[in-house]
Design a protein around this motif. Structure first.
Motif, mmCIF file in Angstrom:
data_model
loop_
_atom_site.group_PDB
_atom_site.id
_atom_site.type_symbol
_atom_site.label_atom_id
_atom_site.label_comp_id
_atom_site.label_asym_id
_atom_site.label_seq_id
_atom_site.Cartn_x
_atom_site.Cartn_y
_atom_site.Cartn_z
ATOM 1 N N PHE A 181 45.650 3.902 19.503
ATOM 2 C CA PHE A 181 45.361 5.129 18.745
ATOM 3 C C PHE A 181 45.548 6.378 19.603
ATOM 4 N N LEU A 182 45.275 6.248 20.886
ATOM 5 C CA LEU A 182 45.509 7.392 21.781
ATOM 6 C C LEU A 182 46.996 7.698 21.837
ATOM 7 N N PHE A 183 47.798 6.672 21.999
ATOM 8 C CA PHE A 183 49.249 6.900 22.118
ATOM 9 C C PHE A 183 49.815 7.498 20.828
ATOM 10 N N GLU A 184 49.322 7.002 19.705
ATOM 11 C CA GLU A 184 49.766 7.547 18.417
ATOM 12 C C GLU A 184 49.393 9.035 18.304
ATOM 13 N N TYR A 185 48.177 9.371 18.771
ATOM 14 C CA TYR A 185 47.746 10.779 18.769
ATOM 15 C C TYR A 185 48.713 11.619 19.609
ATOM 16 N N LEU A 186 49.087 11.105 20.774
ATOM 17 C CA LEU A 186 49.964 11.866 21.673
ATOM 18 C C LEU A 186 51.327 12.097 21.010
ATOM 19 N N LEU A 187 51.859 11.054 20.369
ATOM 20 C CA LEU A 187 53.156 11.196 19.685
ATOM 21 C C LEU A 187 53.056 12.214 18.554
ATOM 22 N N LEU A 188 51.946 12.131 17.794
ATOM 23 C CA LEU A 188 51.769 13.053 16.659
ATOM 24 C C LEU A 188 51.706 14.507 17.120
ATOM 25 N N VAL A 189 50.860 14.769 18.107
ATOM 26 C CA VAL A 189 50.664 16.160 18.535
ATOM 27 C C VAL A 189 51.937 16.712 19.177
ATOM 28 N N ASP A 190 52.597 15.893 19.971
ATOM 29 C CA ASP A 190 53.838 16.352 20.610
ATOM 30 C C ASP A 190 54.872 16.699 19.537
ATOM 31 N N ALA A 191 54.965 15.850 18.508
ATOM 32 C CA ALA A 191 55.916 16.102 17.421
ATOM 33 C C ALA A 191 55.529 17.376 16.662
ATOM 34 N N LEU A 192 54.240 17.530 16.374
ATOM 35 C CA LEU A 192 53.795 18.713 15.604
ATOM 36 C C LEU A 192 54.145 20.009 16.329
ATOM 37 N N LYS A 193 53.906 20.017 17.644
ATOM 38 C CA LYS A 193 54.203 21.235 18.409
ATOM 39 C C LYS A 193 55.707 21.493 18.435
ATOM 40 N N ASP A 194 56.456 20.412 18.583
ATOM 41 C CA ASP A 194 57.912 20.503 18.644
ATOM 42 C C ASP A 194 58.491 20.982 17.307
ATOM 43 N N ILE A 238 39.936 21.103 21.019
ATOM 44 C CA ILE A 238 39.532 19.719 20.733
ATOM 45 C C ILE A 238 38.072 19.650 20.265
ATOM 46 N N TYR A 239 37.839 18.798 19.284
ATOM 47 C CA TYR A 239 36.483 18.525 18.794
ATOM 48 C C TYR A 239 36.204 17.039 18.966
ATOM 49 N N THR A 240 35.042 16.719 19.491
ATOM 50 C CA THR A 240 34.613 15.320 19.555
ATOM 51 C C THR A 240 33.256 15.236 18.849
ATOM 52 N N ILE A 247 43.195 14.312 12.868
ATOM 53 C CA ILE A 247 41.964 13.521 12.994
ATOM 54 C C ILE A 247 42.343 12.098 13.387
ATOM 55 N N GLN A 248 41.890 11.687 14.541
ATOM 56 C CA GLN A 248 42.256 10.355 15.038
ATOM 57 C C GLN A 248 41.163 9.846 15.967
ATOM 58 N N GLY A 278 57.098 23.104 15.430
ATOM 59 C CA GLY A 278 56.751 24.509 15.222
ATOM 60 C C GLY A 278 55.357 24.783 14.698
ATOM 61 N N ALA A 279 54.453 23.782 14.759
ATOM 62 C CA ALA A 279 53.070 24.049 14.313
ATOM 63 C C ALA A 279 52.499 25.192 15.162
ATOM 64 N N LYS A 280 51.755 26.082 14.490
ATOM 65 C CA LYS A 280 51.244 27.270 15.195
ATOM 66 C C LYS A 280 50.091 26.881 16.119
ATOM 67 N N LYS A 281 49.208 26.029 15.607
ATOM 68 C CA LYS A 281 48.047 25.614 16.403
ATOM 69 C C LYS A 281 47.699 24.178 16.021
ATOM 70 N N VAL A 282 47.458 23.344 17.015
ATOM 71 C CA VAL A 282 47.031 21.973 16.714
ATOM 72 C C VAL A 282 45.625 21.768 17.277
ATOM 73 N N THR A 283 44.711 21.436 16.383
ATOM 74 C CA THR A 283 43.340 21.135 16.808
ATOM 75 C C THR A 283 43.138 19.635 16.666
ATOM 76 N N GLY A 284 42.692 19.007 17.738
ATOM 77 C CA GLY A 284 42.453 17.562 17.692
ATOM 78 C C GLY A 284 40.998 17.288 17.346
ATOM 79 N N PHE A 285 40.780 16.437 16.360
ATOM 80 C CA PHE A 285 39.423 15.946 16.068
ATOM 81 C C PHE A 285 39.424 14.485 16.456
ATOM 82 N N ILE A 286 38.747 14.161 17.548
ATOM 83 C CA ILE A 286 38.692 12.762 17.990
ATOM 84 C C ILE A 286 37.234 12.325 17.868
ATOM 85 N N PRO A 287 36.871 11.815 16.673
ATOM 86 C CA PRO A 287 35.453 11.542 16.421
ATOM 87 C C PRO A 287 34.862 10.556 17.440
#
Ligand code: R5P
Length: 296
Positions: A63-76, A121-123, A53-54, A78-87
């Motif tokens: 905040f966008l760049f931080e989101y990109l770093l977070l998701v890239d790290a999570l996938k790397d 993705i959810y907005t 959630i970001q 081994g997270a099975k699925k990453v869902t982004g909530f960008i309110p």
């Protein structure tokens, strides 16, 4: 399932996790002395579904760049699925090249979000003016939720307005005016709007008269406040009673709040997609409900 909040939405993420009976995921986010961002995922995310959630308010690039770093790290990791909530989804208003040579920022941002591995993705009330649905810009499954029923519910419980006429200050706002008027069991109308510059707009009423009516103006974003101030001026000149404003994303650039109050608006209500002085309504129930329905 792990709920992980970026630094723009930590408290929102924590209340979503609480509603779902989960402990929020942990990440260390800081800056190096040279200004670069440092992100470290502390939770064990291997084979887990993670909801990040970001919101992208006030310092959207950051905040966008931080989101990109977070998701890239999570996938790397081994997270099975990453869902982004960008309110609050920044850059959605630059969905077109208005002047020759302009960057299509909306498209660039969606491409980056997909490239790092966001699976879905959810907005929330994402600005969709010329773009009519989120699937027009995203190639991953995308969903745009609305906070308007929650805002209308708050207005109803607060009980300051008597059978208000709901006003959408431009054509795009009809969808929110309709939702809010249905929730309040009342009628709605919309204005037409011409924008001359980022802080200069002109709105024109369509049909219904505000004479003697309490008014609720609804919109997705309040940025400079120009749209609301123009609309409130016209409604007052038509003889409106008291005016309240409800918006999903209270960006409130510079002195917007003071200027709107000076324009004779009784009360301004926003949500915590952009945490701030008028974020009375939380979107946590909306996000939690969708996570519960789809992932647990
Ligand atoms: C634009 O069409 C949006 O729906 C809002 O009406 C707009 O972003 C509000 O901006 P401002 O507060 O600067 O008039």
């Amino acid at each position: 399932m792990i709920i992980l909040g970026g630094s723009s939405s930590e408290s929102l993420a924590s209340s979503v996790a609480t509603r779902l009976g989960l402990t929020p995921g942990k990440a260390e986010i800081k800056r190096f002395p040279d200004g670069e961002k440092y992100v470290r995922v502390l939770s064990d995310v291997k084979d887990q579904q993670v909801a990040v959630i970001q919101s992208m308010h006030h310092t959207p690039d950051d905040f966008l760049f931080e989101y990109l770093l977070l998701v890239d790290a999570l996938k790397d990791l081994g997270a099975k699925k990453v869902t982004g909530f960008i309110p609050y989804f920044a850059y959605a208003r630059q969905d077109e090249r208005f002047k020759p040579g302009e960057a299509l920022s909306f498209r660039t941002v969606t491409k980056l979000i997909e490239t790092v591995g966001t699976d879905e993705i959810y907005t929330i009330d994402m600005h969709q003016h010329r773009v009519l649905k989120s699937s027009d810009v995203f190639r991953i499954p995308s969903h745009n939720l609305s906070a308007m029923p929650l805002l209308a519910d708050y207005v109803r419980k607060e009980g300051k307005l008597r059978k208000p006429l709901v006003i959408g200050p431009d054509a795009e706002a009809e969808q929110w005016a309709k939702l809010a008027s249905e929730a309040l069991g009342t009628d709605y109308d919309i204005f037409t709007k011409k924008r001359f510059a980022a802080d200069k707009v002109e709105v024109t009423p369509r049909s219904a008269s505000a004479k003697g009516r309490d008014i609720l103006i609804v919109d997705d974003i309040i940025s400079t406040g120009g749209t609301i101030i123009e609309a409130a001026g016209i409604l007052h000149s038509q003889g409106a009673n008291q005016i309240e404003v409800a918006c999903t994303h209270p960006i409130l650039a510079t002195d917007a709040l003071t200027r709107i109050k000076k324009a004779g608006v009784l009360n301004i209500i926003g949500t915590d997609t952009v945490p701030g002085p008028i974020s009375y309504v939380s979107v946590a129930p909306l996000i939690a409900e969708h996570i519960r329905k789809t992932a647990l």
